[in-house]
Design a protein around this motif. Sequence first.
Motif, short mmCIF file in Angstrom:
data_model
loop_
_atom_site.label_atom_id
_atom_site.label_comp_id
_atom_site.label_asym_id
_atom_site.label_seq_id
_atom_site.Cartn_x
_atom_site.Cartn_y
_atom_site.Cartn_z
N TYR A 410 1.35 -1.53 0.44
CA TYR A 410 0.08 0.15 0.24
C TYR A 410 0.51 1.05 -0.21
O TYR A 410 2.01 1.35 0.36
CB TYR A 410 -1.40 -0.15 1.18
N ASP A 412 0.66 5.39 1.10
CA ASP A 412 -0.35 6.25 1.83
C ASP A 412 0.19 7.93 1.52
O ASP A 412 1.52 8.17 1.60
CB ASP A 412 -0.51 5.78 3.17
N ASP A 425 -6.20 11.90 4.59
CA ASP A 425 -5.03 10.50 4.13
C ASP A 425 -6.21 9.66 3.38
O ASP A 425 -7.12 9.80 2.72
CB ASP A 425 -5.27 9.86 5.74
N ARG A 427 -5.50 6.53 0.73
CA ARG A 427 -4.40 5.27 0.52
C ARG A 427 -5.03 4.39 -0.80
O ARG A 427 -5.91 4.00 -1.19
CB ARG A 427 -4.41 4.59 2.18
N GLU A 444 -6.66 0.83 9.37
CA GLU A 444 -6.69 2.22 8.97
C GLU A 444 -7.19 3.45 9.46
O GLU A 444 -7.34 2.83 10.66
CB GLU A 444 -7.77 1.90 8.06
#
Length: 513
Positions: A410, A412, A425, A427, A444
Amino acid sequence: AGSPDKILMRYRYQFRNLLQYGFTAEKDAGEYFRFGNGNFGMDFYSFHLFMRQTVGIEAVALGDFTIQMGQGLIQFQGMAFKKGAEVVQVKRQSPVLKPYTASGEYNFHRGVAVSLKKGSWTSTVFASYRRLSATLNEDAVSGRTISSVNTYGLHRTELEISRKGNLEQWCGGGAAKFHFGAGDIGVNAVAWSFGYPWLKDKFPYQLYAVRGDKWINASVDFSCTYRQVHVFGEFALDPQTDYAVVAGIMMAPDRKMSVGMLYRNISSGFQSLMSNAFTENSTPSNEQGFYTGLSLKPDLKWQIDGYADWFKFPWLKFRVNSPAAGSDYFVNITHKPTRKVEIVLRYRYEAKPLNPSGTKEVVVVPESVISESVRLHIGYQPGKIWELRWRWEQKRLSAGNRYSDGFLWYQDIRFKSPAFRWNLDIRVLYAETDSWDSRLYAYENDVLNAGSISAFSGKGWRLYLNWGYKFSRRFRFWWKVGYSGIGKSDAIETEAPGESKKLDAKIQLQVLW
């Protein structure tokens, strides 16, 4: 039966550290929101009133509260972690009495509790009455009995609704602690009574499960500090005099080194309710083990954390039809070459016993299931208002000549305004696993006072955006929207092949006055 949305409302008033009260109302997805016929809008309500240092009383709790005793062998309802990145923190530490403000519907008491302090003594007594949701069985010999209790608090289907509040539970107990110069020693007891007797299914691994409509546990705990060494422990008994022992030590022999060690010996027959000790099992029962954690900080740029845990189970467990043993090893290396960059490399190896897949025989030799995972995490903060985080994780599960692999990646992107008026935020995550056994987890970011650890299995993407904005000193707003598109992996057989899509959203408003 109900609408697919989840609704949570929480109110809290606090005056310094002396007075606190509030309530929580919640409806899970699929539960009714209606009035009449015994319904009061939300599915779950919680209320607490908590006072400290009032008329010579240390603390008073009315309504919902939690009790934490010793090292969690007989009662520990507060938040407490087990093995993880904080490798030295092996001790349970919490006030005995705390107000309950969460939305979980099981792990708390409802009634009255009082804590008194006089000189070197601190004592707490409590009484609780609740109605739980249980699975009840009935036959001509035993009558109506309890086989399990709903701990997740969901009442969505007609069957779950029919079981709501069908079991009475009374609980009472107390804790007394004597404080001396270098530490303390305490005694604890908790007693339970139920509207029906417990009678679990007659599987061999449930030979020592709780039986009857009453249960009691008692324990003695201690802690002592000498210079840079802190020792602690707890010894507990149940009605059949089955015992449980937890003893540990935390020390800092050098300013660059910290050590934590924990020994546990919990007999096969020991049982307790709403407990949470530092064990491999989810509950303190049927386990012996020794844990060692070490944290090294050679300089400001490097930190090395690791642990080794050896454990065995003297009696049978669910899906483990024989006494068996296992081990768990963990290493976490953190490097900060500059103030803007953080690099974390993590490796974990775990070998645990498990019945061979598809085995239905009672007499079977469990096989050793080995789980290995590697994680690389990089954080980069080029400026004051934004930050980049990147993670890659690989996992392999092996049992005999069978393998199941998975990986997760992932990216971010995090923004925060200079005046802290807003944060954002973003992602993008991709995961691919051969089976549910090789699933991977990722935390998360969420709305205020919420968080989620999602499990990823199959093959697909997860995207989310989490935004918070502070309109003024009194009003704050959060909004989160996420999308998941998960398809089957080539190694997974499913009755409904193809992609499963899910769109989820949360909104939250906080008002302060």
